[in-house]
Write a protein that holds these residues in place. Structure first.
Motif, short mmCIF file in Angstrom:
data_model
loop_
_atom_site.label_atom_id
_atom_site.label_comp_id
_atom_site.label_asym_id
_atom_site.label_seq_id
_atom_site.Cartn_x
_atom_site.Cartn_y
_atom_site.Cartn_z
N LEU A 4 0.42 -1.02 0.06
CA LEU A 4 0.23 -0.14 0.13
C LEU A 4 1.02 1.85 -0.08
N TYR A 5 0.42 1.90 -0.83
CA TYR A 5 1.60 3.39 -1.38
C TYR A 5 0.08 4.80 -0.65
N VAL A 6 0.62 4.77 0.41
CA VAL A 6 -0.08 5.93 0.98
C VAL A 6 0.85 7.30 0.32
N VAL A 7 0.36 7.91 0.00
CA VAL A 7 0.01 9.74 -0.43
C VAL A 7 -0.10 10.75 0.21
N THR A 8 0.62 12.16 0.91
CA THR A 8 -0.07 13.07 1.28
C THR A 8 -0.04 13.98 0.34
N HIS A 9 -1.21 15.03 -0.64
CA HIS A 9 -1.18 15.67 -1.68
C HIS A 9 0.09 16.65 -0.92
N PRO A 10 0.92 17.21 -1.89
CA PRO A 10 1.61 18.56 -2.07
C PRO A 10 1.38 19.85 -2.19
N GLU A 11 2.12 20.94 -1.61
CA GLU A 11 1.40 22.07 -1.62
C GLU A 11 0.33 22.41 -2.37
N ALA A 12 -0.50 22.83 -1.17
CA ALA A 12 -1.88 23.50 -1.72
C ALA A 12 -1.72 25.21 -1.62
N THR A 13 -3.06 25.78 -2.23
CA THR A 13 -3.30 27.49 -1.83
C THR A 13 -3.25 27.67 -0.39
N HIS A 14 -4.27 26.66 0.55
CA HIS A 14 -4.51 26.83 1.93
C HIS A 14 -2.81 27.39 2.56
N GLY A 173 -5.70 7.81 20.60
CA GLY A 173 -6.04 8.74 20.72
C GLY A 173 -4.32 9.61 20.80
N TYR A 174 -3.58 8.95 21.33
CA TYR A 174 -1.98 9.32 21.52
C TYR A 174 -0.97 9.30 20.34
N ALA A 175 -1.79 8.51 19.56
CA ALA A 175 -1.01 8.64 18.17
C ALA A 175 -0.57 9.73 17.07
N SER A 176 0.20 9.11 16.68
CA SER A 176 1.01 10.47 15.21
C SER A 176 2.04 9.94 14.78
N PHE A 177 1.51 9.81 13.08
CA PHE A 177 2.26 9.64 12.83
C PHE A 177 2.77 10.58 11.45
N ARG A 178 3.73 11.57 11.61
CA ARG A 178 3.61 12.84 10.87
C ARG A 178 4.60 12.49 9.85
N ALA A 179 4.28 13.21 8.53
CA ALA A 179 4.74 13.07 7.40
C ALA A 179 4.74 14.32 6.25
N PRO A 180 6.01 15.13 5.71
CA PRO A 180 5.76 16.49 4.55
C PRO A 180 4.51 16.08 3.43
N SER A 181 4.14 17.65 3.53
CA SER A 181 2.94 17.42 1.66
C SER A 181 4.11 16.16 0.90
N GLY A 182 2.88 16.03 -0.09
CA GLY A 182 3.41 15.20 -1.14
C GLY A 182 4.31 14.34 -0.51
N THR A 204 10.85 11.72 1.21
CA THR A 204 9.96 12.51 0.09
C THR A 204 10.96 13.11 -0.80
N GLN A 205 12.21 12.14 -1.26
CA GLN A 205 13.48 11.85 -2.21
C GLN A 205 13.23 12.28 -3.56
N HIS A 206 11.77 11.65 -4.26
CA HIS A 206 11.05 11.86 -5.23
C HIS A 206 10.81 13.51 -5.86
N LEU A 207 10.80 13.84 -4.74
CA LEU A 207 10.55 15.53 -5.02
C LEU A 207 11.65 16.75 -5.06
N ALA A 208 13.01 16.22 -5.60
CA ALA A 208 13.88 17.27 -5.49
C ALA A 208 13.97 17.19 -7.24
N HIS A 209 13.56 16.40 -7.95
CA HIS A 209 12.90 16.36 -9.43
C HIS A 209 11.88 17.47 -9.33
N SER A 210 10.78 17.33 -8.65
CA SER A 210 10.31 19.05 -8.55
C SER A 210 10.80 20.14 -8.48
#
Length: 214
Positions: A4-14, A173-182, A204-210
């Protein structure tokens, strides 16, 4: 076997406007669109060319746009599921972040956290948020496809991962898995032990291309 590949969307206007996201239907910025292309390219390189792939996405514009790039790379149609959305911040959605910061009541260090009232009218509790993500994941994981992509949001990633490792919902309630956008988080279940691994979290290694493309 399942990956399973879980993607967090990249930079958005908000993000750049410094307003509250949640269910506020912000769009990808130009940088976010470039990052979505890099995400699609990275996923295409990881998944075997002959493999069947399923793609599930939150229905908000920023995740849908990211999913469109990935869908084009795999020749599939994304399944939109509103249960994969970010947390709803109720009346705070779309308002300046500082507006929310002045009103937000953080959860206690001990005691009730899942049903905690954060002081914002219409905002979801952590319990409601977790329950809808868990429900969506239960349905996704009942499907037999060995390669699945889930397009979601930074906050919701915690409950996607928690559901994957079968953490009881009353314990999140105490869980937190943090990940950057994109980012791309890779989860894998083997055929022998049926252990569910968190292979990588928030890559986020793939974001170096963008970034180079700017």
């Amino acid at each position: 076997m399942r990956t399973l590949y879980v993607v967090t969307h990249p930079e958005a206007t908000h993000h750049v406007e410094r307003v509250v996201g949640g269910w506020h239907d912000s769009q990808l910025t130009p940088a976010g669109v470039r990052a979505a292309t890099s995400i699609a390219r990275a996923l295409r390189a990881q998944v075997p060319g002959s493999a069947e792939v399923e793609l599930f996405s939150s229905d908000l514009q920023r995740t849908r746009r990211t999913a469109e790039e990935v869908a084009a790379a795999f020749g599939v149609k994304p399944v939109l599921d509103r249960r994969l959305r970010e947390k709803s911040y109720g009346e705070a959605g779309g308002r300046p972040q500082e507006w929310l910061d002045r009103r937000f009541i953080p959860p206690p260090a001990v005691g009730e956290r899942l049903e905690h009232d954060e002081g914002v009218e219409g905002a979801e509790t952590k319990a409601a948020w977790a329950q809808r993500i868990y429900a969506a994941m239960d349905e996704i994981l009942q499907r037999p496809c060995e390669h699945q992509i889930v397009m979601t949001h930074g906050g919701s990633l915690t409950f996607v991962v928690a559901s994957w490792i079968k953490m009881p919902i009353e314990a999140v309630g105490y869980a937190s898995f943090r990940a950057p956008s994109g980012s791309i988080t890779t989860l894998h279940e083997d055929d022998f032990f049926h252990n569910r691994q968190v292979v990588s979290l928030g890559g986020t290694q793939h974001l170096a291309h963008s970034i180079k493309a700017v």
